[in-house]
Design an enzyme around this catalytic site. Structure first.
Site, short mmCIF file in Angstrom:
data_model
loop_
_atom_site.label_atom_id
_atom_site.label_comp_id
_atom_site.label_asym_id
_atom_site.label_seq_id
_atom_site.Cartn_x
_atom_site.Cartn_y
_atom_site.Cartn_z
N ALA A 61 -7.95 4.71 -17.07
CA ALA A 61 -8.29 6.40 -17.15
C ALA A 61 -8.43 6.49 -15.46
CB ALA A 61 -9.56 5.90 -17.69
N GLY A 103 -7.49 1.00 -19.42
CA GLY A 103 -6.83 1.84 -20.30
C GLY A 103 -5.31 1.94 -20.62
C1 3H9 Z 1 -10.68 2.42 -17.31
O1 3H9 Z 1 -9.71 2.78 -17.54
C2 3H9 Z 1 -11.45 2.87 -18.62
C3 3H9 Z 1 -11.55 2.63 -19.38
O2 3H9 Z 1 -11.09 0.78 -20.34
C4 3H9 Z 1 -12.80 3.54 -20.76
C5 3H9 Z 1 -12.89 5.12 -20.40
C6 3H9 Z 1 -13.53 5.93 -21.71
N1 3H9 Z 1 -7.20 6.84 -11.87
O3 3H9 Z 1 -4.16 1.41 -4.86
P1 3H9 Z 1 -3.35 2.93 -4.96
C7 3H9 Z 1 -5.20 6.67 -7.19
S1 3H9 Z 1 -11.44 2.51 -14.98
C8 3H9 Z 1 -6.80 7.84 -10.79
O4 3H9 Z 1 -3.14 2.73 -3.57
P2 3H9 Z 1 -0.93 0.16 -5.20
C9 3H9 Z 1 -5.63 6.00 -6.35
O5 3H9 Z 1 -6.63 6.06 -5.19
C10 3H9 Z 1 -9.66 2.37 -14.49
N2 3H9 Z 1 -6.68 7.55 -8.80
O6 3H9 Z 1 -1.45 2.07 -5.18
C11 3H9 Z 1 -4.61 6.21 -4.48
O7 3H9 Z 1 -4.97 7.82 -4.43
P3 3H9 Z 1 -4.50 8.31 -3.37
C12 3H9 Z 1 -9.11 0.75 -14.97
C13 3H9 Z 1 -6.21 6.87 -9.27
O8 3H9 Z 1 0.13 0.72 -5.95
C14 3H9 Z 1 -2.81 6.38 -6.09
O9 3H9 Z 1 -3.47 6.46 -6.97
N3 3H9 Z 1 -8.25 0.75 -14.08
C15 3H9 Z 1 -5.96 5.19 -10.40
O10 3H9 Z 1 -1.13 -0.09 -3.90
C16 3H9 Z 1 -2.72 4.93 -5.44
O11 3H9 Z 1 -2.94 3.37 -5.32
C17 3H9 Z 1 -7.70 0.55 -12.80
O12 3H9 Z 1 -9.20 -0.01 -12.12
C18 3H9 Z 1 -6.71 5.72 -11.07
N4 3H9 Z 1 -7.12 4.46 -12.21
O13 3H9 Z 1 -2.22 -0.42 -6.69
C19 3H9 Z 1 -7.08 0.11 -11.82
N5 3H9 Z 1 -5.82 4.24 -9.35
O14 3H9 Z 1 -2.67 7.88 -2.60
C20 3H9 Z 1 -6.90 1.25 -10.57
C21 3H9 Z 1 -5.45 4.11 -8.04
O15 3H9 Z 1 -4.80 9.32 -2.60
N6 3H9 Z 1 -6.32 0.97 -9.87
N7 3H9 Z 1 -5.36 5.81 -8.42
O16 3H9 Z 1 -5.13 6.89 -2.16
C22 3H9 Z 1 -4.99 -0.11 -9.14
O17 3H9 Z 1 -5.99 -1.47 -9.41
C23 3H9 Z 1 -4.04 -0.02 -7.89
O18 3H9 Z 1 -4.80 1.61 -8.01
C24 3H9 Z 1 -3.05 -0.26 -8.92
C25 3H9 Z 1 -1.89 0.68 -7.95
C26 3H9 Z 1 -3.08 -1.81 -9.73
C27 3H9 Z 1 -2.87 0.26 -9.78
#
Ligand code: 3H9
Length: 712
Positions: A61, A103
């Site tokens: 999400a 998500g």
């Molecule tokens: C969910 O899914 C809820 C659902 O169950 C139900 C809903 C009803 N959204 O980490 P990075 C941005 S909750 C928006 O440096 P990497 C991040 O802020 C979600 N933005 O890259 C950054 O921005 P900036 C569950 C996001 O390659 C840029 O992307 N998911 C999101 O080192 C790059 O990120 C998670 O908890 C997002 N979901 O790692 C996963 N994710 O460049 C969260 C990232 O402006 N994300 N951004 O600073 C991660 O763990 C890592 O970002 C990921 C990539 C492993 C994906």
């Protein structure tokens, strides 16, 4: 946002497109649902593949929408979309490259088949955002993996590599080749086949014996690890729902739990931590250089000087980041021992060579000095390094509080000198304080910030002052804890209050772990205790301020903490870890109070928290005022990733905003009035100004700080 194309005549390939992580924003959700409906109604389409643009499936999400109800509510809800995917009468295959998280994985679970690239990672990390998998993940995953494996993934939020996911049954197939092409071929091969048993929502959860006892235990275990966080407990409840309720009832439970979590302060705090962690990479320097305008020279070789506990951990962290490292220890016997310890930690050699000669550092791009915390010793080493090392080499000190500029002055290259303050154990702890002195060049900061990222650290650029940011703020916190003992509290009471707040360890247990002698040595150097103190000086006052000699008296008794088996607590042996209350300490404190005419009063947990935390927060405002930290977010990142501040409370500055700045100010005023000889309780002017301006939200504090001298 969701690209739709037909390949091989009958397969609809839907590709999620929302860089950088293909998050499921309102626009993506709309596009996705439209595409699923298009595939459903197109008679030419006989199967569907869902993939992600640019080699990444989906990061879940869109977290940015969570703070904004109107965004969150515009566009279809994920639950609705995933229901449509699962209900589709044509086989749907998820082609997972990169990552499928939150998500993203829930979408894959709604598909009928899941294919993954061998380097893909999957997981439900919602718990670390203070949430649970709220789009069916808590109900579908247990039906696929069984309760045990699903609960583990959901409560820990850990990322699972493709190989393990295949073994668990989470992925149906793993490929080294082109995942989308493989999925397309497979999708065609199952066109027209029955799908009922592929729909996880239709399946019962695999049965589990003694289900009540299992979940009771899971809840106790989760509560023990949660440190006051609500999300892990809600995750257990949701999975219990999957195991005991029909699918739709379980989905209702998931929704209720999610709504409670989503609107809680804890989710807000955890989300804030997610962004502060990433925001720290956007640093600035006093000369106006910034992360995005300054080019860093890559570092590929490093030398570490001094192989005590810190030096060993730093060597491991650098080697794991792929650097070739030369580890230098001039004491031969320690060199052998260190070599064995580092090899053990690295499970082999790992690009590290060893030497007893400082000359070995000559060719390194970066030298990290990690010798004993003594300014004279460090000055001598920096002098030598200045002549030994090649001209472009950067020289860093792992000091936790000493003056970086003094070390820079011992060299002929002050612009290439900086602090790299690692936290023990250095190869495990996420935080790195990158300390620039007044003469450190922006390129030097940039190179080390980039290296920090390679090491997987949360690197925070800070200015140069005693203790930098983290330890400087810790001092008033520790001081108040000592004062509370003088006034009638026990170490157990203070620690219990802080542990209930969410710290992994209270302040006294922490002191026992790190060793009371360290602070004692620093206080001796500062002339606060030891031979420099004249007999006529009052014991409990230094420089006109209240001083507690309790820590010094403990050290004089040989009580250094865990290492001597006795400190604020008693341990079963020197080096023991299990703390027990010590009756000796109780009488020691009683005698101390009697000797100094101090009356023990009843102190409650609230006072402990307010005195310790408000004093720390107050110093945080001073740090901002002095320009030693660039933002409150940076301070919070330091505390969450280096000092065990609970994530679900966001960090000290976020916590202050959540409590209310006016309330923090009022508390400090009250305590300062009661203890006027404790200047750390005197509210600092920035806090007063913020309250006078109506306590603006945290992201607007910098406007009030502006105009102050910045070191960054
Ligand atoms: C969910 O899914 C809820 C659902 O169950 C139900 C809903 C009803 N959204 O980490 P990075 C941005 S909750 C928006 O440096 P990497 C991040 O802020 C979600 N933005 O890259 C950054 O921005 P900036 C569950 C996001 O390659 C840029 O992307 N998911 C999101 O080192 C790059 O990120 C998670 O908890 C997002 N979901 O790692 C996963 N994710 O460049 C969260 C990232 O402006 N994300 N951004 O600073 C991660 O763990 C890592 O970002 C990921 C990539 C492993 C994906």
């Amino acid at each position: 946002m969701a690209q739709y194309r037909i390949v091989s005549g009958s397969v609809a390939v839907i590709s999620i497109q929302n860089p950088p992580v293909n998050a499921l924003s309102a626009a993506v959700r709309k596009g996705l649902l439209l595409s699923v409906r298009a595939a459903a109604s197109d008679p030419l389409v006989r199967s569907v593949v869902i993939s992600g643009h640019n080699g990444q499936f989906c990061g879940g999400a869109d977290i940015k929408e969570f703070g904004n109800v109107s965004h969150l509510e515009s566009g279809p809800h994920l639950v609705e979309i995933f229901e449509s995917v699962e209900a589709l009468a044509k086989p749907v295959v998820a082609a997972i490259e990169g990552f499928a998280l939150g998500g993203g994985l829930e979408l894959a679970l709604a598909c009928h088949y899941r294919f993954g690239h061998s380097e893909a990672r999957v997981g439900l990390p919602e718990v670390s955002l203070g949430l649970l998998p709220g789009a069916g993940g808590s109900q579908r995953l247990p039906r696929l993996l069984g309760v045990r494996a699903a609960l583990d993934m959901i409560v820990t939020g850990r990322h699972v590599a493709a190989g393990e996911a295949l073994n668990l049954g989470l992925l149906d197939r793993v490929t080294d080749g082109n995942t989308v092409d493989t999925a397309v071929r497979f999708a065609q091969s199952v066109e027209g086949k029955p799908l009922d048993d592929r729909r996880l929502g239709n399946r019962p959860c695999p049965p589990l014996e003694n289900i009540d006892a299992f979940f009771e235990e899971a809840l106790i275990h989760a509560r023990g690890r949660a440190r006051g966080a609500a999300a892990p407990l809600a995750c257990v409840q949701a999975v219990r729902g999957a195991a005991t309720l029909p699918f739709l009832k379980g989905m209702e439970l998931e929704k209720r739990l999610m709504e409670t979590l989503m609107t809680s302060g804890q989710a807000q705090a955890s989300r804030y931590c997610f962004f502060t962690e990433r925001g720290a990479a956007r640093w600035t320097t006093p000369t106006g250089a910034r992360w995005d305008t300054c080019r860093a020279r890559p570092i590929s070789t490093a030398a570490v000087i001094g192989l005590g506990t810190m030096g060993r951990g730093i060597t491991v962290a650098l080697a794991r980041a792929g650097l070739s490292v030369v580890a230098v220890e001039t004491q031969e016997h320690q060199l052998d021992e260190a070599q064995r310890a580092v090899s053990r930690m690295l499970k082999g050699g790992g690009g590290v060579s060893y030497s007893a000669d400082l000359q070995a550092a000559a060719g390194a791009d970066l030298v990290v000095e990690a010798v004993f915390e003594d300014i004279a010793v460090k000055e001598e080493i920096f002098k030598q390094l200045s002549s030994v090392c090649k001209p472009g080499a950067l020289l860093a000190s792992n000091t936790s509080s000493l003056d970086i500029d003094r070390l820079a002055s011992c060299t002929l290259r002050p612009e290439q000198v900086l602090g790299m303050h690692f936290f023990a154990p250095a190869h495990v702890m996420r935080l790195l304080e990158v300390v620039s002195g007044p003469r450190t060049s922006p390129q030097t900061v940039a190179a080390v910030m980039q290296l920090g990222r390679r090491m997987g650290k949360v690197s925070v650029a800070v200015g140069n002052c005693p203790g930098f940011v983290g330890n400087r703020m810790l001092k008033p916190y520790l001081e108040q804890a000592y004062f509370l003992l003088e006034e009638g509290a026990s170490p157990e009471l203070v620690d219990a209050a802080l542990e209930e707040f969410g710290f992994p360890m209270g302040v006294f247990k922490m002191s026992d772990l790190s060793g009371l002698d360290i602070g004692w040595r620093v206080r001796k150097e500062e002339g606060l205790t030891g031979p420099g103190v004249t007999a006529d000086q009052p014991m409990r006052t230094r420089h006109g301020r209240r001083y507690s000699p309790l820590g010094d008296l403990m050290c004089e008794e040989g009580r250094y903490g865990q290492k001597t088996g006795r400190g604020w607590y008693l341990y079963d042996r020197p080096g023991g870890r299990v703390a027990r209350s010590d009756p000796w300490l109780r009488s020691f404190l009683e005698e101390y109070r009697a000797r100094h005419g101090l009356l023990a009063r009843r102190i409650d947990q609230q006072e402990v928290l307010e005195r310790c935390l408000y004093a720390l927060i107050n110093e945080g405002f001073r740090v901002l005022e002095d320009g030693v930290a660039a933002s409150p977010q940076n301070i919070d990142a330091i505390y969450v990733f280096g000092y065990g501040w609970p994530k679900h409370r966001g960090g000290p500055m976020f916590y202050a905003a959540q409590v209310g700045l006016a309330r923090v100010l009022e508390g400090l005023e009250k305590y300062h009035k009661a203890h006027p000889d404790s200047p750390h309780l005197q509210p600092c002017s920035l806090l007063r100004r913020l309250v006078a301006r109506g306590s603006p939200p945290i992201h607007k504090w910098s406007e009030v700080v502006k105009g102050h001298r910045s070191q960054l």
